[in-house]
Design an enzyme around this catalytic site. Structure first.
Site, PDB file in Angstrom:
ATOM      1  N   ARG A  77       0.855  -1.095   0.046  1.00 20.59           N
ATOM      2  CA  ARG A  77      -0.010   0.189   0.094  1.00 20.59           C
ATOM      3  C   ARG A  77       0.851   1.256   0.003  1.00 20.59           C
ATOM      4  O   ARG A  77       0.376   2.309  -0.624  1.00 20.59           O
ATOM      5  CB  ARG A  77      -0.926  -0.018   1.111  1.00 20.59           C
ATOM      6  N   TYR A 122     -15.813  21.833  -9.899  1.00 23.39           N
ATOM      7  CA  TYR A 122     -16.153  20.293 -10.556  1.00 23.39           C
ATOM      8  C   TYR A 122     -16.949  19.983  -9.557  1.00 23.39           C
ATOM      9  O   TYR A 122     -17.101  20.101  -8.281  1.00 23.39           O
ATOM     10  CB  TYR A 122     -14.956  19.684 -10.626  1.00 23.39           C
ATOM     11  N   ASP A 152      -7.106  22.661  -9.432  1.00 30.14           N
ATOM     12  CA  ASP A 152      -7.447  21.737 -10.134  1.00 30.14           C
ATOM     13  C   ASP A 152      -6.887  22.080 -11.539  1.00 30.14           C
ATOM     14  O   ASP A 152      -7.299  22.827 -12.327  1.00 30.14           O
ATOM     15  CB  ASP A 152      -8.740  21.654 -10.114  1.00 30.14           C
ATOM     16  N   LYS A 178      -8.022  11.924 -17.079  1.00 29.82           N
ATOM     17  CA  LYS A 178      -8.377  12.507 -18.426  1.00 29.82           C
ATOM     18  C   LYS A 178      -6.992  12.480 -19.078  1.00 29.82           C
ATOM     19  O   LYS A 178      -6.766  11.353 -19.849  1.00 29.82           O
ATOM     20  CB  LYS A 178      -8.673  13.821 -17.924  1.00 29.82           C
TER      21      LYS A 178
HETATM   22  C1  LIG Z   1     -13.162  14.537 -14.375  1.00 30.44           C
HETATM   23  C2  LIG Z   1     -12.619  15.578 -13.705  1.00 30.44           C
HETATM   24  C3  LIG Z   1     -12.337  15.259 -11.996  1.00 30.44           C
HETATM   25  C4  LIG Z   1     -12.560  14.100 -11.506  1.00 30.44           C
HETATM   26  O1  LIG Z   1     -11.955  13.007 -11.809  1.00 30.44           O
HETATM   27  P1  LIG Z   1     -12.351  11.566 -11.983  1.00 30.44           P
HETATM   28  O2  LIG Z   1     -11.100  10.833 -12.192  1.00 30.44           O
HETATM   29  O3  LIG Z   1     -13.298  11.376 -12.641  1.00 30.44           O
HETATM   30  O4  LIG Z   1     -12.973  11.214 -10.400  1.00 30.44           O
HETATM   31  C5  LIG Z   1     -12.030  16.405 -11.384  1.00 30.44           C
HETATM   32  N1  LIG Z   1     -11.606  17.621 -12.145  1.00 30.44           N
HETATM   33  C6  LIG Z   1     -12.115  17.904 -13.453  1.00 30.44           C
HETATM   34  C7  LIG Z   1     -11.715  19.287 -13.640  1.00 30.44           C
HETATM   35  C8  LIG Z   1     -12.471  16.866 -14.095  1.00 30.44           C
HETATM   36  O5  LIG Z   1     -12.605  17.122 -15.443  1.00 30.44           O
END
Ligand SMILES: *Cc1c(COP(=O)(O)O)cnc(C)c1O
Length: 411
Positions: free
Chosen positions: A76, A129, A201, A226
């Site tokens: 872990r 988000y 973010d 992403k």
């Molecule tokens: C998709 C996304 C998230 C969340 O990511 P996951 O891997 O789907 O939990 C957070 N912030 C932004 C800007 C996103 O596009």
């Protein structure tokens, strides 16, 4: 990570083949081909293998007793596979250290929790988000943290919302549905003067087109789901930290027991090698499709900070070196059945929310629904498009046929 440390990492842990430029920061293109490979530790294999491990064995009692200082001591707590990705993302984000999480949302919530204390106050952008907002409303508040949502296009004017107990300012640049652009450096300046932690973010710019830590932001979070992964087949998050906050966030996420399975880590390590190349194409094709959409009679406005005239364009120019393939546009009010005739018949655009893969997406959105501090009244239907790696002219032709179906009101 500074340039000398990075070179040391590359020489010490990669295959050692490339003659690396000394001094200065190398480009992401070069860096991401070499960082986080550790070939010498793996029989010269170019890529760090997938280590499946829960138990780590220590051959002697002396080594068992000293295990706290071992780089690998418990599944872990990390393996060479996860360490390789942490190293690569730290180099990309110019961070002191990176923590991997099982999703992008967990990178956000893990960061917020690390600074959550009863009585603390957080500032969150009004366009944040959606799942982050859910967490603030349904979890953070029950821990005794108060939250104020702020105008996502703000800068120094944010100071009027700061309270004596403000502990953290969250930034999203740009917001992933409406693409407003805050003044990042102005927010950092007012936060630093008051000892407030800043976290961003950075999913849209993928750590390539924006380097938040070089602007003084303390923490850069990404949904590696992403663009880092880039192939729509993995969930993963990253938390990249400045030295001042790294140990706190690392410890906190370890208390929570956060870790990521080795196959998922491997997929993102594989994806990250081509990140700059893919993003360059998303950027160019995205702008081309945006220019075409801007000429359409159906389109009221484009939400894309890299386009001159966009309200966020000056901020974008100041801080970013490019734009991803995700942007928005607003079409004139249209009946749902006509909208369906358009999108249902698209051949190259999928209807799905998780963007950043190689493929194009188009969805209608409803950004007004979650706001409380500001209003979203663009005068029509907001759409979000992800321009993938297909030929942009073929994407445009697909959209043009879609607008014809919309006008005809049938598929
Ligand atoms: C998709 C996304 C998230 C969340 O990511 P996951 O891997 O789907 O939990 C957070 N912030 C932004 C800007 C996103 O596009």
């Amino acid at each position: 990570m500074d340039a000398s440390k990075m070179t040391e990492t590359l020489n010490g842990l990669s295959s050692g083949e490339p003659d690396l430029p000394s001094g200065g920061r190398m480009t992401d293109e070069t860096l991401l081909c070499h960082v986080g490979r550790r070939s010498r530790d793996h029989f010269g294999a170019v890529n760090t293998p997938v280590y499946r491990a829960s138990t780590i064995l220590f051959p002697t009692l002396a080594e068992f007793d000293a295990k706290k200082s071992a780089a690998v001591r418990y599944g872990r707590r990390g393996t060479p596979t996860s360490h390789s990705l942490e190293e690569a993302v730290s180099a990309l984000e110019e961070a002191a250290g990176t923590i991997l999480t099982p999703s992008g949302v967990m990178a956000i919530t893990g960061t917020l929790l690390a600074f959550a204390e009863p009585g603390a106050h957080f500032l969150i952008p009004d366009n944040v988000y959606g799942t982050c907002r859910n967490f603030c409303e349904n979890a953070l508040k029950s821990f005794g943290v108060s939250v104020t949502y702020y105008d996502p296009a703000c800068g120094a004017d944010l100071s009027s919302l700061i309270e004596p107990n403000t502990r953290l300012i969250w930034i999203e640049a740009p917001g992933s549905q409406t693409f407003e652009m805050p003044d990042i450096a102005a927010i950092v300046e007012l936060a630093r003067a008051r000892g407030i932690v800043t976290a961003i973010d950075n999913t849209w710019a993928a750590g390539h087109f924006l380097k938040p830590l070089t602007l003084g932001v303390d923490i850069s979070v990404q949904a590696g789901t992403k663009y880092l992964g880039g192939h729509s087949d993995v969930m993963l998050g990253t938390i990249s930290c400045a030295q001042s906050v790294y140990q706190r966030v690392r410890n906190f996420t370890a208390y929570l027991g956060m870790c990521v399975g080795p196959d998922d880590v491997y997929l993102v390590l594989r994806g990250i090698r081509t990140l700059p190349l893919r993003l360059k194409q998303h950027y160019q094709s995205g702008l081309k499709v945006a220019e075409w959409l801007a000429m359409r009679p159906e389109v009221l406005k484009i939400l894309h900070p890299a386009r001159p005239g966009d309200p966020g364009h000056e901020q974008w120019k100041r801080y970013f070196t490019g734009a991803s393939g995700l942007f928005g546009f607003v079409i004139k009010p249209v009946e749902r059945t006509r909208l369906a005739a358009m999108v249902d018949g698209l051949k190259l655009f999928g209807m799905g929310s998780s963007w950043g893969g190689f493929e194009s997406l188009l969805i209608p959105t409803n950004p007004a629904a979650i706001r409380t501090a500001t209003r979203w009244e663009p005068g029509g239907q907001t759409m979000r498009i992800h321009v993938g790696l297909e030929d942009p002219d073929e994407l445009i032709a697909d959209l043009a046929r879609g607008f014809e179906r919309m006008a005809a009101g049938r598929a």
